[in-house]
Design a protein around this motif. Structure first.
Motif, PDB file in Angstrom:
ATOM      1  N   THR A 116       0.813  -1.230   0.000  1.00 30.82           N
ATOM      2  CA  THR A 116       0.000   0.000   0.000  1.00 30.82           C
ATOM      3  C   THR A 116       0.846   1.282   0.000  1.00 30.82           C
ATOM      4  O   THR A 116       0.283   2.382   0.017  1.00 30.82           O
ATOM      5  CB  THR A 116      -0.948   0.038   1.220  1.00 30.82           C
ATOM      6  OG1 THR A 116      -0.162  -0.150   2.390  1.00 30.82           O
ATOM      7  CG2 THR A 116      -2.019  -1.036   1.137  1.00 30.82           C
ATOM      8  N   THR A 117       2.173   1.139   0.042  1.00 30.26           N
ATOM      9  CA  THR A 117       3.017   2.352  -0.029  1.00 30.26           C
ATOM     10  C   THR A 117       2.657   3.099  -1.305  1.00 30.26           C
ATOM     11  O   THR A 117       2.706   2.544  -2.400  1.00 30.26           O
ATOM     12  CB  THR A 117       4.518   1.973   0.002  1.00 30.26           C
ATOM     13  OG1 THR A 117       4.818   1.472   1.296  1.00 30.26           O
ATOM     14  CG2 THR A 117       5.411   3.172  -0.285  1.00 30.26           C
ATOM     15  N   ARG A 118       2.288   4.355  -1.130  1.00 29.61           N
ATOM     16  CA  ARG A 118       1.638   5.086  -2.221  1.00 29.61           C
ATOM     17  C   ARG A 118       2.580   6.157  -2.800  1.00 29.61           C
ATOM     18  O   ARG A 118       3.220   6.890  -2.033  1.00 29.61           O
ATOM     19  CB  ARG A 118       0.382   5.739  -1.629  1.00 29.61           C
ATOM     20  CG  ARG A 118      -0.483   6.457  -2.590  1.00 29.61           C
ATOM     21  CD  ARG A 118      -1.444   5.506  -3.276  1.00 29.61           C
ATOM     22  NE  ARG A 118      -2.172   6.261  -4.287  1.00 29.61           N
ATOM     23  CZ  ARG A 118      -2.987   5.749  -5.154  1.00 29.61           C
ATOM     24  NH1 ARG A 118      -3.222   4.467  -5.184  1.00 29.61           N
ATOM     25  NH2 ARG A 118      -3.606   6.490  -6.048  1.00 29.61           N
ATOM     26  N   ASN A 133       4.467   7.910   0.500  1.00 25.76           N
ATOM     27  CA  ASN A 133       4.141   7.661   1.910  1.00 25.76           C
ATOM     28  C   ASN A 133       3.880   6.177   2.092  1.00 25.76           C
ATOM     29  O   ASN A 133       3.215   5.557   1.246  1.00 25.76           O
ATOM     30  CB  ASN A 133       2.878   8.444   2.319  1.00 25.76           C
ATOM     31  CG  ASN A 133       3.161   9.932   2.429  1.00 25.76           C
ATOM     32  OD1 ASN A 133       3.807  10.395   3.366  1.00 25.76           O
ATOM     33  ND2 ASN A 133       2.694  10.681   1.433  1.00 25.76           N
ATOM     34  N   GLY A 134       4.377   5.619   3.191  1.00 24.22           N
ATOM     35  CA  GLY A 134       4.090   4.209   3.442  1.00 24.22           C
ATOM     36  C   GLY A 134       5.072   3.592   4.418  1.00 24.22           C
ATOM     37  O   GLY A 134       5.797   4.299   5.130  1.00 24.22           O
ATOM     38  N   GLN A 135       5.071   2.263   4.432  1.00 24.08           N
ATOM     39  CA  GLN A 135       5.900   1.531   5.388  1.00 24.08           C
ATOM     40  C   GLN A 135       6.435   0.254   4.761  1.00 24.08           C
ATOM     41  O   GLN A 135       5.719  -0.419   4.017  1.00 24.08           O
ATOM     42  CB  GLN A 135       5.036   1.179   6.610  1.00 24.08           C
ATOM     43  CG  GLN A 135       5.819   0.578   7.741  1.00 24.08           C
ATOM     44  CD  GLN A 135       4.920   0.132   8.886  1.00 24.08           C
ATOM     45  OE1 GLN A 135       3.770   0.526   8.983  1.00 24.08           O
ATOM     46  NE2 GLN A 135       5.467  -0.696   9.760  1.00 24.08           N
ATOM     47  N   LEU A 177       9.416  -0.196  -4.224  1.00 23.80           N
ATOM     48  CA  LEU A 177       8.172  -0.562  -4.913  1.00 23.80           C
ATOM     49  C   LEU A 177       7.000   0.190  -4.276  1.00 23.80           C
ATOM     50  O   LEU A 177       6.813   0.141  -3.052  1.00 23.80           O
ATOM     51  CB  LEU A 177       7.930  -2.076  -4.839  1.00 23.80           C
ATOM     52  CG  LEU A 177       6.787  -2.565  -5.732  1.00 23.80           C
ATOM     53  CD1 LEU A 177       7.149  -2.450  -7.215  1.00 23.80           C
ATOM     54  CD2 LEU A 177       6.388  -4.003  -5.412  1.00 23.80           C
ATOM     55  N   THR A 178       6.253   0.878  -5.133  1.00 22.66           N
ATOM     56  CA  THR A 178       5.130   1.693  -4.643  1.00 22.66           C
ATOM     57  C   THR A 178       3.882   1.342  -5.445  1.00 22.66           C
ATOM     58  O   THR A 178       3.949   0.696  -6.488  1.00 22.66           O
ATOM     59  CB  THR A 178       5.412   3.191  -4.865  1.00 22.66           C
ATOM     60  OG1 THR A 178       5.481   3.428  -6.289  1.00 22.66           O
ATOM     61  CG2 THR A 178       6.707   3.632  -4.219  1.00 22.66           C
ATOM     62  N   ARG A 179       2.752   1.845  -4.946  1.00 23.91           N
ATOM     63  CA  ARG A 179       1.518   1.772  -5.732  1.00 23.91           C
ATOM     64  C   ARG A 179       1.192   3.150  -6.253  1.00 23.91           C
ATOM     65  O   ARG A 179       1.185   4.124  -5.501  1.00 23.91           O
ATOM     66  CB  ARG A 179       0.351   1.282  -4.870  1.00 23.91           C
ATOM     67  CG  ARG A 179       0.193  -0.208  -4.945  1.00 23.91           C
ATOM     68  CD  ARG A 179      -1.267  -0.669  -4.919  1.00 23.91           C
ATOM     69  NE  ARG A 179      -1.327  -2.096  -5.245  1.00 23.91           N
ATOM     70  CZ  ARG A 179      -1.416  -2.579  -6.472  1.00 23.91           C
ATOM     71  NH1 ARG A 179      -1.512  -1.779  -7.512  1.00 23.91           N
ATOM     72  NH2 ARG A 179      -1.436  -3.874  -6.692  1.00 23.91           N
ATOM     73  N   THR A 180       0.975   3.237  -7.572  1.00 27.99           N
ATOM     74  CA  THR A 180       0.519   4.506  -8.134  1.00 27.99           C
ATOM     75  C   THR A 180      -0.968   4.398  -8.474  1.00 27.99           C
ATOM     76  O   THR A 180      -1.637   5.394  -8.722  1.00 27.99           O
ATOM     77  CB  THR A 180       1.344   4.890  -9.380  1.00 27.99           C
ATOM     78  OG1 THR A 180       1.700   3.718 -10.106  1.00 27.99           O
ATOM     79  CG2 THR A 180       2.620   5.619  -8.992  1.00 27.99           C
TER      80      THR A 180
END
Ligand SMILES: Cc1cc2nc3c(=O)[nH]c(=O)nc-3n(C[C@H](O)[C@H](O)[C@H](O)COP(=O)(O)OP(=O)(O)OC[C@H]3O[C@@H](n4cnc5c(N)ncnc54)[C@H](O)[C@@H]3O)c2cc1C
Length: 390
Positions: free
Chosen positions: A140-142, A153-155, A171-174
Motif C-alpha cells: 500500500t506504499t503510495r 508515503n508508506g511503510q 516498490l510503490t503503488r501509483t
C-alpha cells in the motif's frame, strides 16, 4: 577439505577467490556478526576483485563474469567460512540493480551502474510490507505524481542494508489494487534517494547475518524525481521481477557453500575428537549423517549448476530449474549445518567453533528471498498442473 564431485566452471577463478578470502578469517566473520558490524573490508575487496560488477556489461564498469562463474565465486566465498553473510554482502550489489539494468534509461545506467560495480554506491531493495507479506500485490506504499515529482508515503519491513544504502529500489503503488484488472498492475518502481529526513529506518534484531542490518522503514512525504522511475509507470512489477531467477540460483550456491563449510569443519573435528578411546569419526552414527548431507549437497549442486547454465543460455525452463535448485539447496544446506553441529557435541553450541553461526545464517534461505512453500506452490502449479494456491 572435502572434494566437490561436480567440477567448477572456472578453476582459476576459484583459486583467485580463495586467495582473497584468506584475508578474512572465521574470527573476522564472528566479530562482524557479534557486533552487528558491516564487513566493510570484505566489501571493498569484493569490489577490487570485480565481483560486485559480475553481472554488469563492461561498458557500465562491470566484469561480465556471468552467472555460472559467479556460482563458483559465491560457493567459494561462503565455503571459506564467510557463510551467508559473505555471500549476501556480494549479492546485494548484484540483484537490486537488475531492474535498472534491464528497464532503466541509458542515462540512469550510465550514471549509477559503474558506481555499483566499484562499491561506491550502496543500494537496498524495498518491497516487503507488514500487511502484504509474500503477496506483493497487496502493498500500500503510495506514490503520487505531481508535475515532475512523486511524493511517497508508506511503510516497509525486513529491508536489508537500508542503514547504509545511498539509493533504494522502492516498490510503490501509483494505482490502487482495486482500480486495476490484474493485481500486480498499478505498481511503480522508483530508484529513490535514501533521504533520512523523509525515511526513518529502525534496525530489527534477528537470528543470523547480524553484520547486515535488516530494518523497518517509515516513509513520510519522500520526494522522488520522475527521472528516477525505473521502467514504465504502473508496470513496476515487471521491472521488479528482472533477476529473480538469477537471485535464486546464486542463493542456492551460497547455501551450498555454507553447508560445505560446516561439513569441512565437522569432518576435521570428527577426526580429532577422541571419546571412548577412539576418534568419534570412526562411528557410523557420526559418519552417516555427514555422508548423507554431502550427498544432498552434491545433488542440489548439480541442479544449481544446471540452472546457472540454463539462465546463461536463456533457456525457457530456467524458472523451474532455479526454483528446484533453491528448494533442494536450502534444505540440504540446513541439514548439513545441523548434522555438523551435532557432530561437534556441546562445542557445536559454542561460538568458538563457528558452526552455530553457519547454522543460524543458512536457516534464512528457507524463508527468503522466497519461502519453500511458495517454491512448492510454483512447482505444483507450473510443473504438476495443479490449481494455483496463491
Ligand atoms: C533477514 C531477512 C532479510 C530480508 N530482506 C529483505 C529486503 O531486503 N527487501 C525486501 O523487500 N524484503 C526482505 N525480506 C522479506 C522476505 O522476502 C519476506 O520475509 C518474504 O517475502 C515473506 O514475507 P513474510 O515474512 O511477511 O511472510 P508471510 O507472507 O506472512 O508468510 C508467512 C508464512 O506463510 C507461508 N504462506 C503464505 N501464503 C502461503 C500459501 N498460499 N501457501 C503456502 N504457504 C503460504 C509463507 O511461505 C511463510 O512461510 C527479508 C526477510 C528476512 C527474514
Amino acid at each position: 577439505m572435502v572434494e566437490w564431485s561436480h567440477r567448477a566452471v572456472d578453476k582459476e577463478l576459484v583459486e583467485a577467490t580463495r586467495e582473497v578470502c584468506k584475508d578474512f578469517s572465521l574470527d573476522y566473520w564472528r566479530e562482524c556478526d557479534q557486533n552487528s558490524r558491516y564487513p566493510e573490508e570484505f566489501f571493498r575487496a569484493a569490489g577490487e576483485a570485480g565481483w560486485l560488477g559480475a553481472l554488469l556489461p563492461t561498458k557500465y564498469g562491470g566484469t561480465e563474469l556471468g552467472l555460472p562463474r559467479m556460482v563458483d565465486v559465491l560457493e567459494t566465498i561462503t565455503r571459506s567460512g564467510a557463510g551467508m553473510t559473505g555471500g549476501i554482502t556480494v549479492n546485494q550489489a548484484l540483484f537490486p540493480i537488475q531492474p535498472l539494468l534491464r528497464f532503466g534509461t541509458e542515462a540512469q545506467r550510465e550514471k549509477y551502474l559503474p558506481l555499483v560495480a566499484t562499491g561506491d554506491l550502496h543500494v537496498a531493495f524495498a518491497v516487503t510490507e507488514p500487511d502484504a507479506g509474500i503477496d506483493t500485490s497487496r502493498i500500500t506504499t503510495r506514490a503520487v505524481l505531481t508535475g515532475e515529482r512523486y511524493t511517497v508515503n508508506g511503510q516497509k519491513v525486513y529491508i536489508s542494508k537500508a542503514q547504509r544504502a545511498d539509493r533504494i529500489v522502492l516498490l510503490t503503488r501509483t494505482m490502487a489494487r482495486e482500480a486495476v484488472s490484474k493485481p500486480t498492475d498499478g505498481m511503480t518502481l522508483l530508484f529513490a534517494e535514501n533521504n533520512r529526513s523523509a525515511i526513518s529506518i529502525h534496525p530489527m534484531d534477528k537470528l543470523g547475518t547480524g553484520a547486515i542490518d535488516t530494518n523497518t522503514m517509515f516513509i513520510d512525504g519522500l520526494e522522488v524525481d520522475a527521472s528516477d522511475r525505473i521502467g514504465d509507470e504502473s508496470d513496476g512489477f515487471t521491472a521488479l521481477t528482472a533477476g529473480l531467477n538469477a537471485e535464486r540460483i546464486v542463493l542456492s550456491a551460497e547455501a551450498l557453500g555454507t553447508g560445505m563449510a560446516a561439513i569441512d569443519a565437522a569432518v576435521k573435528y570428527a577426526g580429532e575428537r577422541v571419546v571412548f578411546g577412539r576418534p568419534i569419526g570412526q562411528n557410523q552414527g557420526i559418519q552417516f549423517p555427514l555422508a548423507e548431507a554431502y550427498g544432498a549437497i552434491e545433488a542440489a549442486r548439480g541442479l544449481t549448476r544446471e540452472a546457472a547454465e540454463a539462465y546463461e543460455a536463456g533457456a525457457p525452463n530456467t524458472a523451474v530449474t532455479a526454483n528446484l535448485a533453491l528448494l533442494t539447496a536450502a534444505r540440504a544446506a540446513f541439514q548439513a549445518c545441523d548434522s555438523a553441529l551435532q557432530v561437534h557435541g556441546g562445542a557445536g553450541y559454542m561460538k568458538d567453533f563457528h558452526i552455530e553461526r553457519l547454522w543460524r545464517e543458512v536457516r534464512l534461505v528457507q524463508l527468503a528471498p522466497v519461502s519453500q512453500e511458495m517454491i512448492k506452490n510454483f512447482l505444483a502449479q507450473r510443473v504438476l498442473g495443479l490449481p494455483r494456491a496463491y
